[in-house]
Design a protein around this motif. Structure first.
Motif, PDB file in Angstrom:
ATOM      1  N   UNK A 154      21.422  29.121  34.977  1.00 29.02           N
ATOM      2  CA  UNK A 154      21.515  29.626  33.608  1.00 29.02           C
ATOM      3  C   UNK A 154      20.922  28.599  32.651  1.00 29.02           C
ATOM      4  N   UNK A 155      20.248  29.063  31.645  1.00 31.64           N
ATOM      5  CA  UNK A 155      19.752  28.187  30.578  1.00 31.64           C
ATOM      6  C   UNK A 155      20.021  28.911  29.271  1.00 31.64           C
ATOM      7  N   UNK A 156      21.128  28.564  28.659  1.00 31.83           N
ATOM      8  CA  UNK A 156      21.603  29.254  27.466  1.00 31.83           C
ATOM      9  C   UNK A 156      21.705  30.766  27.745  1.00 31.83           C
ATOM     10  N   UNK A 157      20.868  31.576  27.087  1.00 33.38           N
ATOM     11  CA  UNK A 157      20.991  33.031  27.255  1.00 33.38           C
ATOM     12  C   UNK A 157      20.191  33.565  28.450  1.00 33.38           C
ATOM     13  N   UNK A 158      19.446  32.687  29.127  1.00 42.25           N
ATOM     14  CA  UNK A 158      18.577  33.113  30.231  1.00 42.25           C
ATOM     15  C   UNK A 158      19.216  32.801  31.581  1.00 42.25           C
ATOM     16  N   UNK A 159      18.920  33.650  32.564  1.00 39.45           N
ATOM     17  CA  UNK A 159      19.411  33.425  33.927  1.00 39.45           C
ATOM     18  C   UNK A 159      18.314  33.802  34.914  1.00 39.45           C
ATOM     19  N   UNK A 160      18.028  32.896  35.860  1.00 36.90           N
ATOM     20  CA  UNK A 160      17.025  33.186  36.877  1.00 36.90           C
ATOM     21  C   UNK A 160      17.537  32.790  38.253  1.00 36.90           C
ATOM     22  N   UNK A 161      16.840  33.309  39.261  1.00 40.41           N
ATOM     23  CA  UNK A 161      17.122  32.956  40.652  1.00 40.41           C
ATOM     24  C   UNK A 161      15.785  32.745  41.358  1.00 40.41           C
ATOM     25  N   UNK A 162      15.723  31.674  42.162  1.00 42.61           N
ATOM     26  CA  UNK A 162      14.541  31.396  42.973  1.00 42.61           C
ATOM     27  C   UNK A 162      14.990  31.230  44.416  1.00 42.61           C
ATOM     28  N   UNK A 208      11.291  32.476  25.558  1.00 46.07           N
ATOM     29  CA  UNK A 208      10.389  32.079  26.643  1.00 46.07           C
ATOM     30  C   UNK A 208      10.665  30.674  27.163  1.00 46.07           C
ATOM     31  N   UNK A 209      10.926  29.753  26.249  1.00 50.60           N
ATOM     32  CA  UNK A 209      11.193  28.376  26.668  1.00 50.60           C
ATOM     33  C   UNK A 209      12.401  28.339  27.596  1.00 50.60           C
ATOM     34  N   UNK A 210      13.479  28.986  27.201  1.00 43.24           N
ATOM     35  CA  UNK A 210      14.692  28.994  28.028  1.00 43.24           C
ATOM     36  C   UNK A 210      14.457  29.707  29.352  1.00 43.24           C
ATOM     37  N   UNK A 211      13.735  30.811  29.324  1.00 47.01           N
ATOM     38  CA  UNK A 211      13.462  31.569  30.552  1.00 47.01           C
ATOM     39  C   UNK A 211      12.681  30.717  31.547  1.00 47.01           C
ATOM     40  N   UNK A 212      11.626  30.076  31.081  1.00 48.13           N
ATOM     41  CA  UNK A 212      10.795  29.270  31.976  1.00 48.13           C
ATOM     42  C   UNK A 212      11.512  27.998  32.410  1.00 48.13           C
ATOM     43  N   UNK A 213      12.315  27.430  31.532  1.00 39.93           N
ATOM     44  CA  UNK A 213      13.108  26.261  31.922  1.00 39.93           C
ATOM     45  C   UNK A 213      14.076  26.633  33.035  1.00 39.93           C
ATOM     46  N   UNK A 233       8.077  32.730  48.384  1.00 36.72           N
ATOM     47  CA  UNK A 233       8.637  32.352  47.089  1.00 36.72           C
ATOM     48  C   UNK A 233       8.963  33.616  46.311  1.00 36.72           C
ATOM     49  N   UNK A 234      10.237  33.786  46.032  1.00 39.51           N
ATOM     50  CA  UNK A 234      10.709  34.938  45.262  1.00 39.51           C
ATOM     51  C   UNK A 234      11.334  34.410  43.972  1.00 39.51           C
ATOM     52  N   UNK A 235      10.802  34.842  42.834  1.00 42.14           N
ATOM     53  CA  UNK A 235      11.263  34.375  41.525  1.00 42.14           C
ATOM     54  C   UNK A 235      11.738  35.584  40.736  1.00 42.14           C
ATOM     55  N   UNK A 236      12.958  35.501  40.237  1.00 40.84           N
ATOM     56  CA  UNK A 236      13.521  36.600  39.441  1.00 40.84           C
ATOM     57  C   UNK A 236      14.106  36.060  38.148  1.00 40.84           C
ATOM     58  N   UNK A 237      13.805  36.729  37.063  1.00 40.17           N
ATOM     59  CA  UNK A 237      14.455  36.465  35.784  1.00 40.17           C
ATOM     60  C   UNK A 237      15.330  37.675  35.477  1.00 40.17           C
ATOM     61  N   UNK A 238      16.620  37.460  35.438  1.00 43.31           N
ATOM     62  CA  UNK A 238      17.542  38.575  35.198  1.00 43.31           C
ATOM     63  C   UNK A 238      17.568  38.974  33.732  1.00 43.31           C
ATOM     64  N   UNK A 239      17.552  37.978  32.852  1.00 42.92           N
ATOM     65  CA  UNK A 239      17.514  38.252  31.423  1.00 42.92           C
ATOM     66  C   UNK A 239      17.244  36.954  30.673  1.00 42.92           C
ATOM     67  N   UNK A 240      16.882  37.107  29.408  1.00 41.22           N
ATOM     68  CA  UNK A 240      16.611  35.977  28.530  1.00 41.22           C
ATOM     69  C   UNK A 240      15.784  36.446  27.359  1.00 41.22           C
TER      70      UNK A 240
END
Length: 194
Positions: free
Chosen positions: A97-105, A159-164, A149-156
């Motif tokens: 998680x990065x503030x409002x963004x969440x990703x999984x790799x 852009x800075x937070x999403x990519x971080x 390599x599987x990259x998923x962005x669930x929400x955000x």
């Protein structure tokens, strides 16, 4: 010691890269773009690696050639560092998680190329770079590291937070995959080779 030094020179870029998977440290990074420097610094800090990079590219055109060639060289450095992959965990996955963004790799150092980018960035640009370039960066990296390599962005919404979130998750997934496996003397495959 799992480390690699690679140079790449084309008519578009000149790159010097060194990667050390076993000695954490804050290497110097100069990609030609401060935002990409920040993302690559996140990779080394959160992965527990040392990355030194200098790229002189045709940034007056845009960041396309520099990002592609950095990804190529970083992928090649991972291959060189891991050798026959004996004794590594092989698989890695991480949510960040990065503030409002969440990703999984999720990654697999399988010596086979598979790439999934399930990411919709909320804005067209990030740090002066076209947002679409980050998909190309990770695709080139996966191809040259010969990994799934599987990259998923669930929400955000930023852009800075999403990519971080994505770069941190990638770093942690790589750290997990290159960590000592349960069988330190074997290649982690039923085939006996990767």
């Amino acid at each position: 010691m799992r480390c690699s030094k690679i140079s790449r020179k084309t008519s578009e870029t000149s790159i010097e890269l060194s990667l050390n998977l076993d000695e954490p440290g804050r290497g110097k990074i100069d990609s030609g773009n401060a935002f990409l420097d920040h993302m690559l610094d996140l990779f080394q800090v959160h992965g527990g690696f040392r990355l030194d990079l200098t790229c002189k590219g045709d940034v007056e055109v845009d960041m396309h050639h520099s990002m592609e060639d950095i990804a190529i060289v970083l992928g090649q450095a991972l291959v060189e560092c891991l050798g026959d992959k004996k004794g590594i965990e092989r698989y890695g996955f991480y949510f960040v998680p990065m503030d409002e963004a969440l990703s999984r790799v999720c990654i697999d150092f399988s010596n086979r190329i598979g790439f999934v980018w399930n990411v919709k960035l909320p804005a067209a640009m990030a740090g002066g770079i076209e947002a679409s370039m980050f998909e190309h960066f990770f695709k080139s990296l996966a191809e040259n590291a010969r990994m799934n390599l599987h990259v998923e962005l669930f929400y955000g919404s930023d852009n800075h937070h999403c990519l971080e979130s994505i770069f941190k998750a990638f770093a942690r997934a790589v750290a997990m995959a290159v960590a000592p496996g349960r069988n330190k003397n074997a290649v982690p495959s039923s085939k006996g080779v990767l």
